[in-house]
Design an enzyme around this catalytic site. Structure first.
Site, PDB file in Angstrom:
ATOM      1  N   VAL A 189       0.960  -1.223   0.046  1.00 21.41           N
ATOM      2  CA  VAL A 189       0.232   0.020  -0.104  1.00 21.41           C
ATOM      3  C   VAL A 189       0.959   0.959  -0.119  1.00 21.41           C
ATOM      4  O   VAL A 189       1.463   1.598   0.877  1.00 21.41           O
ATOM      5  CB  VAL A 189      -0.987  -0.102   1.234  1.00 21.41           C
ATOM      6  CG1 VAL A 189      -1.790   1.297   1.104  1.00 21.41           C
ATOM      7  CG2 VAL A 189      -1.521  -1.229   1.503  1.00 21.41           C
ATOM      8  N   GLU A 190       1.046   1.930  -0.997  1.00 19.26           N
ATOM      9  CA  GLU A 190       2.062   2.850  -1.254  1.00 19.26           C
ATOM     10  C   GLU A 190       1.364   4.350  -0.892  1.00 19.26           C
ATOM     11  O   GLU A 190       0.165   4.498  -1.599  1.00 19.26           O
ATOM     12  CB  GLU A 190       2.718   3.076  -2.706  1.00 19.26           C
ATOM     13  CG  GLU A 190       3.665   2.176  -2.886  1.00 19.26           C
ATOM     14  CD  GLU A 190       3.225   1.067  -3.933  1.00 19.26           C
ATOM     15  OE1 GLU A 190       4.467   0.723  -4.504  1.00 19.26           O
ATOM     16  OE2 GLU A 190       2.164   0.746  -4.200  1.00 19.26           O
ATOM     17  N   GLY A 191       1.672   5.154  -0.150  1.00 18.66           N
ATOM     18  CA  GLY A 191       1.100   6.318   0.120  1.00 18.66           C
ATOM     19  C   GLY A 191       0.205   6.124   1.612  1.00 18.66           C
ATOM     20  O   GLY A 191      -0.930   6.032   1.322  1.00 18.66           O
ATOM     21  N   ASN A 247      -5.381   7.049   1.510  1.00 14.77           N
ATOM     22  CA  ASN A 247      -5.419   6.231   0.620  1.00 14.77           C
ATOM     23  C   ASN A 247      -6.627   5.254   0.659  1.00 14.77           C
ATOM     24  O   ASN A 247      -6.638   4.721   1.710  1.00 14.77           O
ATOM     25  CB  ASN A 247      -3.996   5.362   0.634  1.00 14.77           C
ATOM     26  CG  ASN A 247      -3.652   4.427  -0.784  1.00 14.77           C
ATOM     27  OD1 ASN A 247      -4.742   3.804  -1.192  1.00 14.77           O
ATOM     28  ND2 ASN A 247      -2.677   4.369  -1.002  1.00 14.77           N
TER      29      ASN A 247
END
Length: 501
Positions: free
Chosen positions: A85-87, A94
């Site tokens: 999960v980027e961010g 997100n």
């Protein structure tokens, strides 16, 4: 009747039964969604919520999930596609994060990328001095920050855009970019490891700063759950599709092993033909395949897509990001705080550079992950797994010359580029295109609509980008169906709005 004819007839009757049941249960516009990945399932939910419920989803593979895919390796489920999960940690949330961390409570771990500077190994063994690595990293980030400042000065249209490498030449005065083994691997870590392509092809204006980090935060959380990261797709789908006792989509409106080979369209509707000889009629079709598939000849459009659409498809890049998993009979690499990632500084850029230990996520599994991209990915996909294993173990023995590095007992090499249903891992925004081409990429052609992470204006290449793209593309269809509003493509170099023609 011959058995083959009987089987074909049964398949046609079964398809017709699915269609008639769906039409009887859900009157209204009939929509076929091609692809059961995040974007396709997300688009379906949005259409369902808007009242378009006569849906049929055709998936080429034998599973729901697309490029979110768990694989059992060495007794644990590892993610061969999307993993992070980027961010995370910013002012905005997100949309993927609450499902992972709260709703489904998937096991996840913050990735300590800052610790990389203390774990950079020389080509022939031994660590670089951490302070020196930090100096070189700080310089690389300083150049990147100057690039981000330059982005703010550029025309929003994108007409002034340059590549990341051009920016490096401008601010670091290196005509060929970083050239020492250390500087090359740090450059690879900052850019290729994120975008799956080197700085010479990647757009500066659309990656510096990265919208994901600016909007959602700088943290990245690694999902390591035996249910698989793909379980969030099943969760999204469970809002309008039937699921089994394990929460996995098991709905008769989702047909697996249906390889779409032809889409015929006119102003009255569409006909979708699959490789097994089946045909499906609908009012609209939503194509959620990868960009790589659109760039291949897997699906024939009749009539051919217009020139502006075809050119937009081919102007974007489909990156290749390969996560290679290796299992060993024992652990020989350092573990503990600050030892999650370690880096190999080769004179050959991108050669088995980025390593990750699973000791924290899967204690005792004795599994390492090494990531390669782009040309190295394509090279490795063409050779045997045994050869790849030998190369990777040789690198480890170079890194740890004073340690007994055993032979690996198993290896898994995903082949996203070779797989005709994907033809790559995710899209990358190359220099020379701007949001005008992105509008063209997601613009419908008659009754044929398009979605996928590659159509996300701000978050292409990310899971949240795929999810939000499904919503955006569904909204384009909803506006047409219910409001007779056509999608408008913004002008290339100014603020005017012009219809795609």
């Amino acid at each position: 009747m011959k058995p083959s004819v009987a089987v074909a007839l049964a398949a046609v009757l079964l398809a017709a039964q699915h269609a008639s049941l769906a039409e009887a249960a859900y009157p209204g516009p009939r929509v076929i969604i091609v692809g059961a990945g995040m974007s396709g399932i997300s688009a379906g939910k949005r259409l369902w919520d808007a009242g378009i419920r006569n849906l049929l989803i055709l998936e080429a593979t034998d599973r729901v999930g697309g490029r979110m895919h768990k694989h059992n390796f060495g007794g644990i489920n590892v993610e061969i596609g999307a993993n992070w999960v980027e961010g995370v940690g910013g002012d905005k949330v997100n949309p993927i994060w609450p499902w992972v961390n709260s709703t489904l409570k998937l096991r996840n771990f913050r990735s300590d990328f800052d610790s990389v500077v203390g774990n950079v190994y020389k080509e022939n063994g031994g660590l670089y001095d951490e302070d020196y690595v930090q100096q070189r990293m700080d310089l690389a980030y300083e150049v990147g920050e100057k690039g981000a400042n330059l982005t703010e000065m550029m025309d929003p249209s994108g007409k002034d855009d340059i590549s990341i490498m051009a920016m490096q030449r401008l601010f670091n005065h290196e005509p060929n970019g970083p050239t020492t083994p250390l500087d090359m691997v740090l450059d690879y870590f900052i850019y290729d490891y994120e975008f799956a392509e080197p700085p010479r092809v990647t757009s500066l204006q659309n990656t510096q700063p990265t919208a994901t980090n600016t909007d959602f935060g700088e943290d990245n959380n690694f999902v390591a759950d035996q249910r698989g990261f793909e379980s969030i797709i099943h969760y999204v789908g469970s809002n309008y599709l039937r699921t089994d006792n394990n929460g996995n989509i098991a709905d008769r409106r989702v047909l697996l092993n249906k390889v779409v080979r032809q889409i015929t369209y006119n102003d009255r509707g569409v006909v979708v033909k699959t490789e097994d000889g089946s045909s499906y009629r609908a009012d609209y079709v939503m194509v959620s395949t990868s960009l790589g598939v659109l760039q291949s000849d897997l699906i024939e459009f009749k009539p051919q897509l217009p020139f502006w659409k075809t050119v937009a498809i081919y102007r974007f890049d489909m990156g290749v990001y390969t996560k290679i998993f290796l299992k060993f009979p024992k652990r020989f690499w350092p573990v503990g705080e600050g030892k999650q990632f370690f880096v190999y500084a080769s004179t050959r850029r991108g050669y088995y550079g980025m390593w990750q230990s699973f000791e924290r996520e899967y204690p005792g599994a004795n599994v390492l992950l090494v990531t390669v991209t782009d040309d190295e990915s394509r090279r490795i996909e063409r050779q045997s797994d045994n050869q790849t294993m030998a190369e990777a173990v040789a690198v480890l023995r170079n890194m740890f010359p004073d340690v007994d590095v055993p032979d690996a007992t198993d290896i898994y090499v995903p082949r996203w580029w070779s797989n005709r249903f994907f033809k790559g891992a995710y899209s990358n925004w190359p220099v020379g295109v701007n949001r005008y081409e992105y509008d063209q990429l997601r613009a419908p052609v008659g009754r044929v609509y398009f979605t996928g992470e590659h159509t996300s204006e701000h978050y292409n290449g990310y899971v949240h980008g795929a999810y939000l793209a499904g919503i955006d593309s569904a909204d384009i269809m909803i506006n047409k169906v219910f409001k007779n509003q056509d999608f408008k493509v913004r002008g290339k170099y100014d603020a005017q709005v012009a219809e795609a023609k």
